[in-house]
Design an enzyme around this catalytic site. Structure first.
Site, PDB file in Angstrom:
ATOM      1  N   SER A 119      -5.887   3.341   4.668  1.00 53.67           N
ATOM      2  CA  SER A 119      -5.321   2.564   3.563  1.00 53.67           C
ATOM      3  C   SER A 119      -6.396   1.787   2.801  1.00 53.67           C
ATOM      4  O   SER A 119      -6.166   0.673   2.327  1.00 53.67           O
ATOM      5  CB  SER A 119      -4.241   1.598   4.076  1.00 53.67           C
ATOM      6  OG  SER A 119      -3.425   1.150   3.022  1.00 53.67           O
TER       7      SER A 119
ATOM      8  N   SER B 242       0.799  -1.228   0.000  1.00 57.40           N
ATOM      9  CA  SER B 242       0.000   0.000   0.000  1.00 57.40           C
ATOM     10  C   SER B 242       0.834   1.282   0.000  1.00 57.40           C
ATOM     11  O   SER B 242       0.270   2.377  -0.086  1.00 57.40           O
ATOM     12  CB  SER B 242      -0.949   0.009   1.195  1.00 57.40           C
ATOM     13  OG  SER B 242      -2.088  -0.782   0.922  1.00 57.40           O
TER      14      SER B 242
ATOM     15  N   LYS C 198       0.086   3.715  -2.710  1.00 57.83           N
ATOM     16  CA  LYS C 198      -0.932   4.763  -2.616  1.00 57.83           C
ATOM     17  C   LYS C 198      -0.329   6.161  -2.519  1.00 57.83           C
ATOM     18  O   LYS C 198      -1.037   7.161  -2.734  1.00 57.83           O
ATOM     19  CB  LYS C 198      -1.856   4.488  -1.428  1.00 57.83           C
ATOM     20  CG  LYS C 198      -2.737   3.247  -1.578  1.00 57.83           C
ATOM     21  CD  LYS C 198      -3.669   3.093  -0.398  1.00 57.83           C
ATOM     22  CE  LYS C 198      -4.646   1.921  -0.562  1.00 57.83           C
ATOM     23  NZ  LYS C 198      -3.995   0.598  -0.430  1.00 57.83           N
TER      24      LYS C 198
ATOM     25  N   LYS D 101       3.007   6.344   4.984  1.00 56.04           N
ATOM     26  CA  LYS D 101       2.199   5.255   4.414  1.00 56.04           C
ATOM     27  C   LYS D 101       2.779   3.895   4.769  1.00 56.04           C
ATOM     28  O   LYS D 101       3.950   3.617   4.534  1.00 56.04           O
ATOM     29  CB  LYS D 101       2.121   5.385   2.896  1.00 56.04           C
ATOM     30  CG  LYS D 101       1.021   4.539   2.296  1.00 56.04           C
ATOM     31  CD  LYS D 101      -0.353   5.086   2.665  1.00 56.04           C
ATOM     32  CE  LYS D 101      -1.452   4.031   2.562  1.00 56.04           C
ATOM     33  NZ  LYS D 101      -1.389   3.025   3.629  1.00 56.04           N
TER      34      LYS D 101
END
Length: 443
Positions: free
Chosen positions: A129, A65, A68, A254
């Site tokens: 997320s 993730s 992202k 993140k």
């Protein structure tokens, strides 16, 4: 025999120590200072891009993730360009709904035929997320996720990411998406980034759009009547037991996890005006990715300080006078126009020197500046040179430890008469030199 045995033992111990040093230090001294339990890691100054630590930072691995971050960047860019706004509303597609309804992806539970704002979707993506909200934003901006993936790869190229491949907007493996994997990508493909590329992506996100940190720093948020919790447990004031991982100054960025990628994290923290970016990839657990990141932040904040090594107006001895052609003066002085500063590791103050680099396009064939010259004119640059044992690369291609080299005064162009006299003098000097050479050749 006893003396022989002791000597042999000493030699053996010396060999073991030397080979251990080589094994621990493949090309730099980082391993001796920070033991980061991750397959790949990097620590970067978020202002200059200076790399303070790296471990296998060029290994290309699945970022999960952390992907992202690129989606976040493109959303911020779309808002800046005015193609969407925080208040823009959209509904989710069947594809996004199917992802959101899948319990394996632990989404926020999006509903069909319901209007969601860009701000709501972005918060769910950046804080929780969420994959379905990420897909929805990608489809809103580009029409389809496939077209959005093209935008991701184009932006990565524009940023100069050294190692990357984006195949979807979320960081899931394409195999998780069933028949919805983006056109133009393989059904079993996955996103790929190196720690260096992840750090550079984060660098661009927080420097180009610092407002992204206003959202990524929120421990919790409200979404559609429910409280969502940030997966970044290093944020101070996290609820309950998660607070044990809190680290002063962390406000992003993140996390990531898939079975293939393992536990990954790109974090950023600021203390007393100094900000770092850290990336760890393939750590042992969710907790470990934060523990290893804390080691990197400790190393940065405890071992490095921003220092001004050469103040504005500095003149390098023996090189501060530049010859001038066709001027009323034969020379002009030069100096640095601003302070030269950098992050300096404790005890390395004396490991830096300065060098001048004159702009060749301002010099004649004899290496002289040509009058007229204005006061404060830029004639080149002055750069810091590190002479120590470690290796401090930079995420960015340009030298961030460089300032302008400028003239301290003006030099007027000499009058036509004086230029003519000078030219005549050079003419007769050349004739005399030629005559002398000719006479010498007779003998």
């Amino acid at each position: 025999m006893k003396q022989v045995f002791n000597t042999s033992l000493a030699v053996m111990l010396a060999f073991i120590l030397s080979t251990s040093a080589v094994w621990m230090n493949p090309g730099n001294t980082y391993a001796a200072t920070v033991n980061v339990e991750a397959k790949s890691a990097i620590l970067v100054d978020a202002d200059s891009g200076k790399i303070l630590f790296e471990k296998e930072a060029d290994l290309t691995l699945p970022p999960a993730s952390m992907t992202k971050m690129m989606t976040e960047y493109l959303v911020m860019e779309a808002i800046q360009k005015g193609s969407i706004s925080w208040d823009t509303t959209t509904q989710i597609s069947q594809y996004a709904y199917d992802i959101s309804a899948n319990a394996n992806f632990s989404g926020v539970g999006l509903k069909m035929n319901k209007d969601y704002t860009v701000e709501e979707l972005y918060k769910a993506m950046a804080i929780n997320s969420d994959n379905a909200t990420t897909i929805t934003l990608a489809e809103l901006i580009a029409g389809t996720e496939a077209e959005f993936v093209k935008m991701m790869n184009e932006k990565a190229k524009e940023m100069g990411l050294p190692d990357y491949e984006f195949v979807n907007s979320t960081g899931l493996n394409n195999s998780h998406l069933g028949d919805n994997y983006p056109e133009g990508t393989a059904p079993d493909a996955t996103n790929m980034l190196s720690a260096r590329s992840s750090a550079l992506l984060a660098y661009h996100l927080i420097n180009d759009y610092p407002e992204s940190l206003d959202i990524s720093s929120q421990p919790t948020a409200e979404f559609d009547g429910q409280t969502i919790t940030n997966w970044n447990w290093m944020i101070p004031d996290m609820p309950g037991a998660l607070s044990q991982f809190g680290y002063d100054g962390v406000d992003g960025l993140k996390t990531g996890y898939t079975e293939l990628a393992g536990n990954t994290f790109t974090g950023t923290a600021e203390q007393d005006g100094q900000r770092f970016i850290a990336v760890v990839m393939k750590t042992d657990s969710r907790a470990s990715r934060f523990q290893q990141t804390a080691k990197l932040f400790d190393y940065g904040f405890q071992k490095f300080q921003e220092q001004t090594l050469y103040e504005a107006g500095y003149q390098l001895e023996g090189e501060s006078e530049i010859e001038v052609a066709k001027g009323k003066e034969d020379q002009v002085s030069v100096e640095t126009n601003t302070d030269l500063q950098t992050l300096v590791k404790n005890g390395e103050d004396d490991q830096y020197s300065i060098e001048y680099n004159l702009s060749e396009d301002q010099l004649d064939e004899d290496g002289k500046l040509v009058a007229p010259i204005e006061k404060g004119a830029k004639v080149g640059s002055a750069s810091l040179v590190y002479n120590g044992e470690e290796s401090y690369d930079n995420l960015l291609s340009e030298n961030q430890n460089s300032v302008d080299l400028v003239t301290t005064g003006a030099v007027e162009k000499s009058s036509w008469f004086m230029l003519m006299i000078g030219g005549v003098g050079e003419f007769f000097s050349d004739i005399f030199t030629g005559a002398v050479d000719m006479v010498k050749s007779w003998f």
